[in-house]
Design an enzyme around this catalytic site. Structure first.
Site, PDB file in Angstrom:
ATOM      1  N   HIS A 172       0.822  -1.198   0.000  1.00 15.08           N
ATOM      2  CA  HIS A 172       0.000   0.000   0.000  1.00 15.08           C
ATOM      3  C   HIS A 172       0.868   1.265   0.000  1.00 15.08           C
ATOM      4  O   HIS A 172       0.622   2.226  -0.727  1.00 15.08           O
ATOM      5  CB  HIS A 172      -0.899  -0.028   1.233  1.00 15.08           C
ATOM      6  CG  HIS A 172      -1.845   1.089   1.257  1.00 15.08           C
ATOM      7  ND1 HIS A 172      -3.034   1.043   0.555  1.00 15.08           N
ATOM      8  CD2 HIS A 172      -1.756   2.314   1.798  1.00 15.08           C
ATOM      9  CE1 HIS A 172      -3.636   2.192   0.709  1.00 15.08           C
ATOM     10  NE2 HIS A 172      -2.895   2.978   1.460  1.00 15.08           N
TER      11      HIS A 172
ATOM     12  N   CYS B  80       3.086  -4.986 -18.828  1.00 12.60           N
ATOM     13  CA  CYS B  80       2.059  -4.139 -18.223  1.00 12.60           C
ATOM     14  C   CYS B  80       2.070  -4.230 -16.697  1.00 12.60           C
ATOM     15  O   CYS B  80       1.223  -3.663 -16.037  1.00 12.60           O
ATOM     16  CB  CYS B  80       0.669  -4.481 -18.758  1.00 12.60           C
ATOM     17  SG  CYS B  80       0.160  -6.156 -18.335  1.00 12.60           S
TER      18      CYS B  80
HETATM   19  C1  PEP Z   1       0.564  -8.399 -13.230  1.00 11.48           C
HETATM   20  O1  PEP Z   1       0.382  -9.463 -12.631  1.00 11.48           O
HETATM   21  O2  PEP Z   1       1.685  -7.895 -13.424  1.00 11.48           O
HETATM   22  C2  PEP Z   1      -0.590  -7.635 -13.733  1.00 11.48           C
HETATM   23  C3  PEP Z   1      -0.429  -6.591 -14.524  1.00 11.48           C
HETATM   24  O3  PEP Z   1      -1.824  -8.032 -13.297  1.00 11.48           O
HETATM   25  P1  PEP Z   1      -2.405  -7.660 -11.843  1.00 11.48           P
HETATM   26  O4  PEP Z   1      -1.428  -6.752 -11.149  1.00 11.48           O
HETATM   27  O5  PEP Z   1      -3.721  -7.023 -12.064  1.00 11.48           O
HETATM   28  O6  PEP Z   1      -2.494  -9.021 -11.211  1.00 11.48           O
END
Ligand code: PEP
Ligand code: MG
Length: 566
Positions: A200, A498
């Site tokens: 957080h 991402c």
């Molecule tokens: C990840 O796992 O890097 C991702 C982009 O998905 P989330 O953070 O939503 O699990």
């Protein structure tokens, strides 16, 4: 890690190292945040003052009002997410169920402090059992308990007060109520002893652009008021630096950051190699904000975040409306990558997630939910296709938590049947290892480094004590990214990142050097990452990738890349 460094004059200086989360250099005295109520005040408290259960309950009510009022006053001074977090904490403090649990304990003869503890504990057990986001509310509950106890024993409430002068906040870890409403003018940096890159504290620091280092052993042994020089890119905290040097480094950093803020895109290296810079969004509002910035589209629309508080599955028409709001701002010449529901584990969705799994992170989450419930995926794909047709925006669709080529193929068929581009996320190491075969059946891949790191290192991404493992600079994680990027290069298909790794300007250069073609990140990171890439050549990125891959650990990798790229 704590290192003794050469003392200038009489003062012994130390260098602490943690996990860097938000870049930036800050110099200010340490303000230590104690999350515990003064043990002396608790020891001096005489419970026989409230021998009568009803009087004890009145004292509890008064303490709760004081705590809730404090949250409400803080909420009134801020806006957006911070105000919502504080208002939710005020509501949780006043919760009738919690009061009922405390009353029951008092009536059964428990003394006041024991009754408060037992009442809160009962709720902690329930929330923990529910898992995911509810389990995260345990931090809020424990924070509320400490504040109530402080009021009952006449001690100051623990947590962050309002600093009167610029400071570096140093804490074991920070509760949401501590970080909501922080003033970046006064809080120049955050240093925590625990917590990882997805904690957080890290998320709020990134939103506020406050330099931040988490997972720093020894941080709480620093003396209050010690001048600290925090480097949020290197992950270092230097005590008692020479004031002139420290101020010069802060000034140089501020100048550099001001230059970054003026970057206007499009993404490319200094020698003109194009890299798509994209945004991660959660809903129409965040999409509109991101759409106003220098991004070429959305690289990750987390659809499940729209449904966290929904009991029943929304109709196809309602879903199409929600997705349309995200697609709308990117209509002209940009595109949006929509991720199908990643329900389960840390993001429970009532109408999709399975109940009572032993180990939800390794359970039926993401695409796996469609195995037993294919209609759920089909209806979502229908809604996405509808939104794409309504808005005219180029729409790509990807599935989370894909582990096998057969899953990729089956998903791609369903997406292609609706005339959209199909991709899969690389979050499970098997997907990286078989990227070359998956790319025979999908149009693109997108690497979710948050989960890829968790599953490669066998370290829970929410664990506060494993920051050194849940770090995307881990060479094993980078190796899997490199394998995937190379598969993309061979197949002439796009492979993006991402996860949070894309938001780290130095790591972004490493990813580009491996052959990653797009980087998708929180809107706040777009300009720093875009500007950093515009200053380095592709060849320098390739050298940085080699250095990070061959480093022995994340600390060595960051040092080597900084030495190469500056
Ligand atoms: C990840 O796992 O890097 C991702 C982009 O998905 P989330 O953070 O939503 O699990
Ligand atoms: Mg993920």
């Amino acid at each position: 890690m704590v290192t003794e460094i050469t003392p200038p004059g009489d003062t012994a200086r130390t260098l602490l190292r943690g996990t860097p989360v938000v870049p930036g250099v800050a110099y200010a005295p340490a303000l230590l945040v104690h999350t515990e109520v003064s043990p002396d005040a608790v020891a001096a408290f005489d419970p026989s003052r409230y021998a009568d259960a009803e009087e004890a309950l009145e004292a509890y009510d008064a303490a709760v009002e004081g705590v809730a009022d404090g949250f409400a006053r803080k909420a009134a001074g801020v806006s957006g997410d911070a105000a919502q977090v504080l208002t939710a904490s005020a509501g949780l403090a006043r919760d009738k169920g919690l009061r009922g649990a405390v009353r029951k304990q008092l009536r059964s003869g428990e003394d006041l402090l024991a009754a408060v503890h037992a009442g809160v504990d009962q709720f902690v057990t329930v929330f923990t059992g529910m898992g995911g986001l509810m389990a995260e509310r345990v931090t809020d509950l424990l924070d509320i308990e400490r504040r109530i106890v402080a009021r009952l024993v006449g001690a100051p409430e623990p947590g962050v007060g309002t600093p009167e002068e610029p400071c570096v906040l140093v804490a074991e870890d920070l509760a949401p109520s501590d970080t909501a409403g922080l003033d970046p003018e006064l809080v120049r940096a955050l240093v925590t002893e625990r917590g990882g890159p997805t904690s957080h504290t890290a998320i709020i620091a990134r939103q506020l652009s406050i330099p931040c280092v988490v997972g720093t052993p020894g941080a709480m042994t620093l003396a209050a008021g010690t001048p600290l020089l925090v480097d949020g890119a290197a992950g270092t905290i230097e005590t008692d630096p020479a004031a002139d040097d420290a101020e010069a480094r802060v000034a140089a950093d501020a100048e550099q950051r001001a230059a970054l803020a003026t970057w206007t895109g499009p993404g490319r290296t200094r020698d003109g190699v194009p890299i798509k810079i994209l945004a991660n969004v959660a809903d129409g509002e965040s999409a509109r904000t991101a759409g106003g910035g220098p991004v070429q589209g959305v690289g990750l629309f987390r659809t499940e975040l729209s449904f966290l508080n929904r009991k029943d599955e929304p109709s196809v028409a309602e879903q199409a409306g929600i997705y349309g709001q995200v697609l709308e701002p990117f209509g002209e010449d940009r595109y949006v990558v929509v991720r199908t529901l990643d329900a389960g584990s840390d993001k429970p969705v009532a109408f999709a997630t399975l109940e009572g799994e032993e180990n939800p992170a390794l359970g039926v989450r993401g695409l796996r939910l469609s195995f037993g419930n294919p209609g759920l995926l089909d209806r979502q794909l229908d809604a996405i296709a509808q939104a794409a047709a309504d808005t005219g925006t180029e729409t790509w669709v990807m599935a989370p938590m894909v582990a096998t080529v057969a899953e990729a193929e089956e998903f791609a068929t369903r997406v292609h049947d609706r005339g959209l581009k199909a991709g899969v996320m690389v979050e499970v190491p098997s997907a990286a290892l078989l990227a070359h075969r998956m790319l025979e059946v999908v149009d693109f891949m997108s690497i979710g480094t948050n989960d890829l790191t968790q599953y490669t290192m066998a370290a829970d991404r929410m664990a506060t004590d494993l920051a050194h493992l849940t770090d995307p600079w881990q060479p094993a994680v980078l190796q899997l990214i490199a394998i995937t990027a190379e598969a993309g290069r061979q197949a002439h298909k796009p492979v993006g990142v991402c996860g949070e790794a894309a938001a780290d300007p130095q790591l972004a250069s490493v990813l580009v050097g491996m052959g990653i073609t797009s980087l998708s990140m929180a809107a706040a990171a777009v300009r720093p990452v875009g500007a950093q890439l515009s200053r380095v050549t592709f060849e320098a990125c390739e050298e940085a990738a080699e250095a990070a891959l061959s480093a022995s650990d994340p600390v060595a990798g960051r040092d080597a890349v900084r030495a190469l790229l500056g």
